[in-house]
Design a protein around this motif. Structure first.
Motif, PDB file in Angstrom:
ATOM      1  N   ILE A 160      50.748  18.859  55.530  1.00  0.00           N
ATOM      2  CA  ILE A 160      51.341  18.709  54.199  1.00  0.00           C
ATOM      3  C   ILE A 160      52.827  18.447  54.368  1.00  0.00           C
ATOM      4  N   ASP A 161      53.404  17.736  53.391  1.00  0.00           N
ATOM      5  CA  ASP A 161      54.793  17.317  53.466  1.00  0.00           C
ATOM      6  C   ASP A 161      55.715  18.387  52.909  1.00  0.00           C
ATOM      7  N   PHE A 162      56.961  18.321  53.409  1.00  0.00           N
ATOM      8  CA  PHE A 162      58.079  19.143  52.891  1.00  0.00           C
ATOM      9  C   PHE A 162      57.840  20.635  53.086  1.00  0.00           C
ATOM     10  N   LEU A 163      57.007  21.033  54.050  1.00  0.00           N
ATOM     11  CA  LEU A 163      56.794  22.446  54.354  1.00  0.00           C
ATOM     12  C   LEU A 163      57.608  22.757  55.607  1.00  0.00           C
ATOM     13  N   THR A 164      58.689  23.564  55.449  1.00  0.00           N
ATOM     14  CA  THR A 164      59.549  23.965  56.572  1.00  0.00           C
ATOM     15  C   THR A 164      59.363  25.438  56.812  1.00  0.00           C
ATOM     16  N   MET A 165      58.308  25.774  57.510  1.00  0.00           N
ATOM     17  CA  MET A 165      57.958  27.178  57.772  1.00  0.00           C
ATOM     18  C   MET A 165      58.066  27.421  59.275  1.00  0.00           C
ATOM     19  N   VAL A 166      58.782  28.517  59.651  1.00  0.00           N
ATOM     20  CA  VAL A 166      58.932  28.929  61.040  1.00  0.00           C
ATOM     21  C   VAL A 166      58.531  30.379  61.143  1.00  0.00           C
ATOM     22  N   ALA A 167      57.641  30.704  62.097  1.00  0.00           N
ATOM     23  CA  ALA A 167      57.255  32.087  62.378  1.00  0.00           C
ATOM     24  C   ALA A 167      58.019  32.546  63.615  1.00  0.00           C
ATOM     25  N   TYR A 168      58.538  33.800  63.539  1.00  0.00           N
ATOM     26  CA  TYR A 168      59.454  34.254  64.586  1.00  0.00           C
ATOM     27  C   TYR A 168      59.227  35.713  64.875  1.00  0.00           C
ATOM     28  N   ASP A 169      59.120  36.074  66.217  1.00  0.00           N
ATOM     29  CA  ASP A 169      59.047  37.454  66.692  1.00  0.00           C
ATOM     30  C   ASP A 169      60.098  37.586  67.769  1.00  0.00           C
ATOM     31  N   PRO A 170      61.159  38.391  67.544  1.00  0.00           N
ATOM     32  CA  PRO A 170      62.266  38.461  68.518  1.00  0.00           C
ATOM     33  C   PRO A 170      61.874  39.120  69.829  1.00  0.00           C
ATOM     34  N   ASP A 171      60.724  39.784  69.906  1.00  0.00           N
ATOM     35  CA  ASP A 171      60.342  40.406  71.160  1.00  0.00           C
ATOM     36  C   ASP A 171      60.053  39.329  72.214  1.00  0.00           C
ATOM     37  N   GLN A 172      59.924  39.839  73.488  1.00  0.00           N
ATOM     38  CA  GLN A 172      59.801  38.916  74.618  1.00  0.00           C
ATOM     39  C   GLN A 172      58.449  39.075  75.274  1.00  0.00           C
ATOM     40  N   GLY A 173      57.950  37.958  75.826  1.00  0.00           N
ATOM     41  CA  GLY A 173      56.697  37.997  76.565  1.00  0.00           C
ATOM     42  C   GLY A 173      55.530  38.295  75.649  1.00  0.00           C
ATOM     43  N   ASP A 174      54.639  39.189  76.123  1.00  0.00           N
ATOM     44  CA  ASP A 174      53.479  39.562  75.305  1.00  0.00           C
ATOM     45  C   ASP A 174      53.902  40.254  74.035  1.00  0.00           C
ATOM     46  N   ASN A 175      55.039  40.924  74.075  1.00  0.00           N
ATOM     47  CA  ASN A 175      55.519  41.598  72.868  1.00  0.00           C
ATOM     48  C   ASN A 175      55.890  40.606  71.783  1.00  0.00           C
ATOM     49  N   GLY A 176      56.235  39.416  72.149  1.00  0.00           N
ATOM     50  CA  GLY A 176      56.627  38.411  71.156  1.00  0.00           C
ATOM     51  C   GLY A 176      55.524  37.419  70.852  1.00  0.00           C
ATOM     52  N   THR A 177      54.304  37.642  71.322  1.00  0.00           N
ATOM     53  CA  THR A 177      53.179  36.750  71.071  1.00  0.00           C
ATOM     54  C   THR A 177      52.442  37.187  69.812  1.00  0.00           C
ATOM     55  N   PHE A 178      52.097  36.200  68.953  1.00  0.00           N
ATOM     56  CA  PHE A 178      51.418  36.522  67.675  1.00  0.00           C
ATOM     57  C   PHE A 178      50.384  35.451  67.378  1.00  0.00           C
ATOM     58  N   LEU A 179      49.434  35.797  66.448  1.00  0.00           N
ATOM     59  CA  LEU A 179      48.342  34.926  66.022  1.00  0.00           C
ATOM     60  C   LEU A 179      48.587  34.461  64.603  1.00  0.00           C
ATOM     61  N   LEU A 180      48.236  33.169  64.281  1.00  0.00           N
ATOM     62  CA  LEU A 180      48.401  32.591  62.948  1.00  0.00           C
ATOM     63  C   LEU A 180      47.025  32.242  62.389  1.00  0.00           C
ATOM     64  N   SER A 181      46.822  32.546  61.100  1.00  0.00           N
ATOM     65  CA  SER A 181      45.550  32.259  60.426  1.00  0.00           C
ATOM     66  C   SER A 181      45.808  32.015  58.949  1.00  0.00           C
ATOM     67  N   LEU A 182      44.779  31.431  58.234  1.00  0.00           N
ATOM     68  CA  LEU A 182      44.885  31.142  56.793  1.00  0.00           C
ATOM     69  C   LEU A 182      43.951  32.059  56.005  1.00  0.00           C
ATOM     70  N   ASP A 183      44.374  32.313  54.791  1.00  0.00           N
ATOM     71  CA  ASP A 183      43.576  33.126  53.861  1.00  0.00           C
ATOM     72  C   ASP A 183      43.877  32.625  52.449  1.00  0.00           C
ATOM     73  N   GLY A 184      43.072  33.017  51.470  1.00  0.00           N
ATOM     74  CA  GLY A 184      43.302  32.591  50.090  1.00  0.00           C
ATOM     75  C   GLY A 184      42.147  31.752  49.564  1.00  0.00           C
ATOM     76  N   GLU A 185      42.243  31.344  48.246  1.00  0.00           N
ATOM     77  CA  GLU A 185      41.138  30.660  47.578  1.00  0.00           C
ATOM     78  C   GLU A 185      40.900  29.249  48.113  1.00  0.00           C
ATOM     79  N   ASP A 186      41.950  28.558  48.582  1.00  0.00           N
ATOM     80  CA  ASP A 186      41.769  27.195  49.071  1.00  0.00           C
ATOM     81  C   ASP A 186      41.880  27.111  50.599  1.00  0.00           C
ATOM     82  N   ALA A 187      41.647  28.232  51.283  1.00  0.00           N
ATOM     83  CA  ALA A 187      41.815  28.254  52.734  1.00  0.00           C
ATOM     84  C   ALA A 187      40.806  27.349  53.430  1.00  0.00           C
TER      85      ALA A 187
END
Length: 1308
Positions: free
Chosen positions: A386-413
């Motif tokens: 999709i256009d004009f979406l400027t989203m950044v996910a950030y975890d300041p921790d390092q290594g495994d501590n800074g690793t995260f998972l992304l997923s979708l939820d909601g009515e139009d997921a």
């Protein structure tokens, strides 16, 4: 008084004896300068004295330093006996004397100056040197000074110093020092105790400046010495950390006081080693860390890795190391280093969302968001974000501590996906279309999804809602009612002509999506037609390009496009209608060739019309336009067939046209209006050869001078009526007697005419004397099969000229004889000549004079001997100068000259040779060629009939006067004592090689091998002239003899077969060692019982080129001097070198041993008696010889000792003068070989004494006798000789006695 009168009367009688002899006088300087490198044995100077009475003089030297020299008493030659040394004895004095044996010796003081030479090398005062220097010693300072001395003077004593090597040998020390010529060693570069070396060792050398030694310039150098240099360290360097880089890690939750790492520094001055303290002088995070005195860095404040994100999680600390004392410059010695401490992460944050774009995100906690907005077109393809979406996910921790998972939820997921699904640190989050069918603007213009970020370790998460707005799109295309439209247009339509305006397209979309635009797609005809973009009307774009004949039908594609750029197309078929716009076209060109008289023209004109077939526009009609020759031809109007009406004649056509007729044919169509085309038909009437060439006159007469090669004779002309050059070309040819002398060249004229030019051939000229005229026939003909020709007669008259050269009469050139030396005068010959020309005027000329001697050119020696007049008479010009030996053949080169010959021709005859042979007179005596070799006779090796010498002679007279005969008018033998006896032991054998006569002197009888002396043979050469007295010349040859006393025996450990096989190698090694000629007498085996080591022997003589020979001792000495030759001889089996007499004395013993061995079993007692008898006999003979020698020694005074010079032709010299060929001292003369007793020779030259030293290093020195041994009795013969009384008639002589151990008579 009576006795006084008697004295006065007798005084005149005694006066002549007193005044008759005068003492000699020295004729030399009182000062002698000798170089100190003069070798021992070399001639130092000569004692020169003159005696007015011509008495025989003897010379000598006395004085303290007389031992430096040895004098040849009878010649005054002074040789150096002891080496000189200028440094030890620069100058000394000696006394020289000369004695004429009549007066008291004349003495004179002589000062000897020893000239210094370069014989001493410099010497250092010490064998080794050592010193210490500070490392801060300035460059250019003197480090040390050495001194070397040279005892020589001048440049040879001037010392120069060199640094040969510096240890350690590397680039740093290569140029670190240099040495001055006064011996001072200077520092050239800076020192460093730590960075370079703390110790150096210099290898020093001292050389003199060069000087003369043995006639060559030499430079002497000392033995190398070493200078040891120790470098003293000083505190001039800052401390140095032991590591170049320090780093460590610490957890961000580490407690206060935790040790992180330890730094360590040492004093760079290794020889000082000062204490070092530590401090922190700078830090990127002040207060977080501190340092102890021992260099340990500890945690001193709270740590937070997330504050170091911009610093890559690192803290940089600058640590300073400071020495306890100041350096030599009074400054603090300090060094710093940056220490890197990495703060490790602890999982104390969860991922959050930010509205920004990487990498321009600050990630401050206040900027975290949970609502985002985006846009996307409906029905967008899958995986499109999709256009004009400027989203950044950030975890300041390092290594495994800074690793995260992304997923979708909601009515139009279900309609979207998130990317990526797993990330670490920071990542840009994209929401992409998953199912395009669900993304439909008409169903739902706005859709919502939730993005969830979950920490992979702690499972903490954050949620952000994304609102997605759908955009409507153009999803319908314009449509045409038909897929093909058929249209027509005339081919001559103008630009803008409307082809059609009824074609339209429709679109269901509205507004901007339903707005339609028309266009023609690229293809065939797009440059001829165009469409209105708004109305769709099709018109002619460029009417000038329409042409049905090029293309009758065009197919175009019409496209309709809506506002959303969606389009559809339809096909247009446009047919062009024909109009009469093309004139007929004639194919090809028409050039017809037809022969005259019998040839016919029949040709069809080919034409076409590009207009539409089967219409009047393309129907053609043919017609013939009027012309000069058109009435002779006809053409069919429909088919275009062209024919001639009557036969054609080339000669009837205007010659200017060259037979070329042009007809014009008109080709026209039936269109309205009609169009036509004209075409020219070219008809060439070919000429045939139907006319005969004709000459302009029937006969011709020409005149030509003789002897003119290639001369022009005359011109003939002819004409042919044919019009073409092929048929009217005329070629000329000649026939008749002598036609080979002429050539005719044809030239074409206008109107069929031709000229023929008659020439003599370039290399042919006529001869009036041979033929006065020529009758020829010239023919004119046409080329071709017809062969038409006509003829005319030609007469060539030859005009006479004077053209013949004279010739010499061969009979007048025959050889004539003329005697040499003024024997003949006046005319000797006459040369005559002839000339066939009637008006010739002849002269005889002398061209050259060639002087030869036996076919060799000798130059101009005979040029003035003869002269010749113009009438050919030859006279002797210089009769006295004619010399056969200078030139025996004079060749006069002559020629005849015709003065009236035409200038164009040669007026001279060929050169002729008049040989004048010079007759020889016997006016030259034979002469001997120089004898460049010494003739040596070894009586033992020569036999009767063998050649012992030769001479060669020549005679410069002619062969019949130069025959030489040889004879020996005189032959004498001159013995050692000077006695001359005539001998008749030689004869001469003559041989001839060309003009070289050789007289070989052959031995008639055997020679006495005991005689010592020289054979003087006088050889006479006498010529044998045919007429007149004979002439002769003589030469005396000296033939040196070598007696048996010089025969030397070499014993070998191999048998005679092996020695014979290696004899050439043995001789080569002996020649190398002795530089003599080796004459081998015999090679024989030795009984193995005699000596186990020796198997065979070789007897030989060693003779120098001057006739002298080597003795046994001399040979031993020379072999030992040449180690290479000695080594080779030992390898070839040489064991012992001895004299022949020694070996011969062993033969009775060997024979006795054989006899004893045969009868030992039967007569043992007899063997004992025989052995005892032999021993008694041997002792008796030795005692008898010693007694005789003692008796003779007592009777012989010292003054009677003979000191004369050497015997000519032998190798024996007196005790004062050694053999100059060997340069040996007196003790090496080998006089002991002259003993007449075989038994004495056995004692004198024992085999053990003369054996070759196989290992000189293994000699054992005889131990001295103990003190209590009995006193040795004096040797009787020595005692007798030493007890002789010296005569009183002269001055005291030096002791000439010597002890010969071989003549030991103690047993008497």
């Amino acid at each position: 008084m009576a006795w006084l009168w008697l004295l006065c009367a007798l005084l005149p009688a005694f006066m002549p004896s007193v005044t008759a002899n005068t003492p000699p006088v020295f004729n030399m300087s009182s000062l002698v300068t000798l170089p100190e490198d003069l070798p021992v044995g070399a001639v130092a100077f000569w004692l020169v004295a003159t005696d007015s009475d011509n008495d025989m003089l003897t010379y000598g030297i006395t004085g303290t330093y007389a031992y430096f020299f040895s004098v040849t008493r009878d010649t005054g030659e002074v040789k150096l006996a002891s080496p000189l040394d200028s440094e030890t004895l620069y100058s000394f004095g000696i006394t020289i004397f000369v004695d004429d044996n009549h007066n008291s010796p004349v003495r004179k003081d002589l000062r000897v100056i020893v000239q210094d030479k370069n014989d001493n090398a410099p010497v250092f005062q010490n064998s080794a040197y050592a010193t210490s220097i500070n490392e801060t010693l300035p460059v250019g300072s003197v480090v040390f000074s050495v001194l070397a001395l040279d005892k020589d003077t001048g440049p040879a004593g001037l010392v120069r110093y060199y640094i040969e090597k510096v240890i350690p040998s590397n680039d740093d020390s290569k140029n670190l020092f240099y040495i001055l010529q006064n011996g001072s060693i200077v520092l050239n570069e800076s020192l460093s105790y730590n960075n370079k070396s703390a110790f150096y060792q210099l290898q020093l050398k001292a050389c003199d400046s060069g000087g003369e030694w043995n006639n060559s310039q030499v430079t002497l150098c000392s033995q190398p010495v070493f200078l040891s240099i120790s470098v003293v360290d000083e505190p001039d360097l800052d401390p140095q950390f032991v590591r170049e880089f320090y780093s460590a890690s610490v957890a961000e939750d580490a407690a206060l006081g935790t040790s992180v790492l330890k730094v360590e520094a040492v004093d760079a001055d290794k020889g000082v080693n000062d204490n070092v303290t530590y401090s922190i002088t700078n830090s990127t995070r002040p207060g977080w860390f501190s340092i102890e005195k021992d260099g340990v860095i500890t945690v001193s404040g709270a740590l937070d890795r997330e504050q170091l994100l911009n610093d890559n999680g690192e803290v940089h600390i600058q640590v300073a190391a400071t020495e306890g004392h100041r350096n030599i410059y009074g400054q603090e010695a300090k060094a710093t280093i940056w220490v890197t401490i990495r703060v490790t992460d602890v999982n104390d944050h969860k991922p959050e969302f930010y509205n920004c774009s990487l990498p321009n995100c600050s990630f401050s906690p206040q900027e975290a968001q949970d609502n985002f907005t985006g846009y996307v077109d409906e029905h967008t393809s899958a995986r499109i974000p999709i256009d004009f979406l400027t989203m950044v996910a950030y975890d300041p921790d390092q290594g495994d501590n800074g690793t995260f998972l992304l997923s979708l939820d909601g009515e139009d997921a279900d309609a979207f996906n998130v990317s990526p699904e797993r990330a670490a640190g920071s990542v840009s989050v994209q929401v992409v279309v998953r199912n395009s069918e669900m993304v439909d603007y008409e169903k739902k213009p706005v859709m919502y999804v939730k993005v969830v970020a979950t920490d992979s370790v702690s499972n903490d998460y954050s949620v952000a809602t994304v609102t997605i707005h759908l955009r409507d799109i153009n999803d319908h295309r314009p449509t045409f009612s038909q897929s093909l439209y058929e249209l027509t247009v005339p081919e001559n339509s103008p630009t803008g002509f409307v082809v059609t305006s009824s074609i339209n397209a429709t679109d269901q979309d509205k507004d901007k999506w339903g707005r339609i635009t028309y266009s023609l797609l690229p293809g065939n005809g797009e440059d001829l037609f165009e469409v209105d973009p708004n109305s769709g009307t099709v018109t002619v774009k460029n009417g000038t390009l329409l042409d049905r004949e090029k293309q009758a039908v065009y197919y175009l594609t019409l496209q309709a496009t809506d506002g959303g750029n969606q389009s559809s197309t339809t096909a247009l078929e446009i047919t062009l209608l024909d109009v009469n716009d093309n004139a007929p076209v004639v194919r090809g060109s028409y050039n017809i060739f037809v022969p005259e008289e019998g040839g016919n023209v029949s040709v069809t004109i080919q034409a076409y019309d590009d207009d539409q077939p089967d219409t009047n526009n393309s129907r053609l009609l043919f017609s013939l336009l009027p012309g000069p020759y058109s009435h002779n031809f006809s053409i069919d109007p429909n088919t275009g067939l062209l024919r001639n009406l009557e036969p054609l004649d080339r000669e009837a056509i205007d010659p200017a046209l060259e037979g070329h007729i042009v007809l014009t044919v008109l080709v026209a169509d039936c269109g309205n209006p009609p169009l036509s085309t004209e075409v020219n038909v070219s008809i060439t009437v070919e000429d045939i050869n139907d006319n005969l060439p004709i000459f302009n006159q029937s006969s011709y007469e020409f005149f030509v001078k003789e002897r003119d090669p290639g001369e022009f004779v005359g011109t003939v002309k002819a004409w042919d009526a044919d019009q073409t050059e092929t048929n009217n070309r005329i070629s000329f040819s000649l026939s008749g007697t002598g036609v080979n002398n002429f050539v005719v060249r044809g030239y074409v004229l206008e109107d069929g005419g031709a000229e023929g030019y008659l020439w003599l051939l370039p290399d042919v000229s006529l001869d009036y004397e041979a033929q006065k005229f020529f009758n020829l026939t010239v023919s004119a003909e046409n080329p071709g099969p017809q062969g038409l020709e006509s003829t005319a007669s030609v007469t060539v008259v030859v005009v006479d000229v004077n053209d013949e050269p004279p010739t010499l009469d061969a009979a007048s050139l025959r050889a004539v004889l003329v005697a040499e030396n003024g024997s003949q005068h006046g005319q000797v010959a006459q040369v005559t000549a002839q000339d066939v020309d009637t008006d010739s005027l002849l002269r005889i000329e002398l061209v050259d004079v060639i002087c030869t001697k036996d076919n060799v050119d000798v130059g101009s020696v005979c040029h003035e001997w003869f002269s010749m007049d113009a009438n050919g008479l030859v006279y002797i010009n210089q009769s006295e100068a004619i010399d056969y030996e200078a030139c025996n053949l004079v060749t006069l080169v002559v020629r005849a000259h015709d003065l009236n010959t035409d200038s164009r021709f040669d007026a001279y005859s060929s050169n002729g040779d008049l040989p004048i042979v010079i007759e020889d007179k016997n006016d030259n005596a034979p002469y001997f060629l120089p004898v460049n070799q010494t003739f040596v006779i070894i009586p033992e090796l020569v036999s009767p009939g063998q050649q012992v010498a030769f001479v060669q002679a020549r005679d410069e007279d002619s062969p019949h006067n130069s025959i030489i005969d040889f004879s020996i008018p005189k032959a004498d033998f001159v013995s050692k004592d000077g006695a001359t006896n005539p001998v008749q032991v030689f004869r001469i054998v003559r041989s001839v090689d060309a003009d070289l006569y050789t007289a070989s002197i052959m031995l008639v009888t055997s020679l006495d091998s005991t005689l010592q002396g020289i054979y003087q043979v006088t050889v006479q050469a006498q010529d044998q002239p045919v007429v007149g007295p004979a002439l002769e010349t003589q030469i005396t040859l000296n033939l040196f003899t070598v007696d048996q006393s010089y025969r030397v025996r070499l014993q070998f450990s191999t048998n005679k077969v092996e020695v014979g096989a290696n004899v050439e190698e043995i001789k080569a090694a002996l020649v190398q060692a002795t530089r003599t000629s080796v004459y081998v007498v015999t090679i024989q085996n030795i009984d193995s019982t005699a000596r186990a080591q020796v198997q065979s022997y070789l007897d030989a003589y060693f003779v120098f080129s001057n006739g002298s020979a080597l003795t046994l001792n001399e040979l031993n000495l020379m072999i030992r001097r040449d180690q290479d030759a000695l080594r080779q001889l030992l390898q070839l089996g040489l064991v012992v070198v001895s004299s022949q007499e020694i070996q011969e004395s062993d033969q009775p013993k060997l024979l006795t041993s054989v006899i004893i061995g045969l009868v030992v079993a039967l007569l043992l007692v007899l063997v004992i008696l025989i052995t005892a008898l032999l021993c008694v006999r041997k002792s008796y003979h030795r005692k008898l010889q010693a007694m005789k020698a003692g008796k003779e020694a007592r009777k012989t005074p010292i003054e009677a000792t003979n000191s004369t010079a050497a015997i000519p032709g032998t190798n024996m010299y007196n005790t004062d003068r050694a053999n100059p060929m060997l340069d040996l001292p007196t003790k090496d003369l080998g006089l002991e070989c002259l003993s007449s007793s075989d038994l004495d020779n056995v004692s004198l030259n024992s085999l053990d004494k003369n054996a070759v030293d196989l290992d000189t290093d293994s000699k054992k020195i005889k131990k001295p006798l103990p003190h209590n041994s009995p006193k040795q009795e004096p040797e009787p013969l020595s005692a007798v000789l030493s007890g002789r009384h010296v005569g009183t008639s002269g001055p005291k002589q030096r002791d000439l006695s010597f002890t010969n151990p071989g003549l030991d008579t103690t047993d008497l």
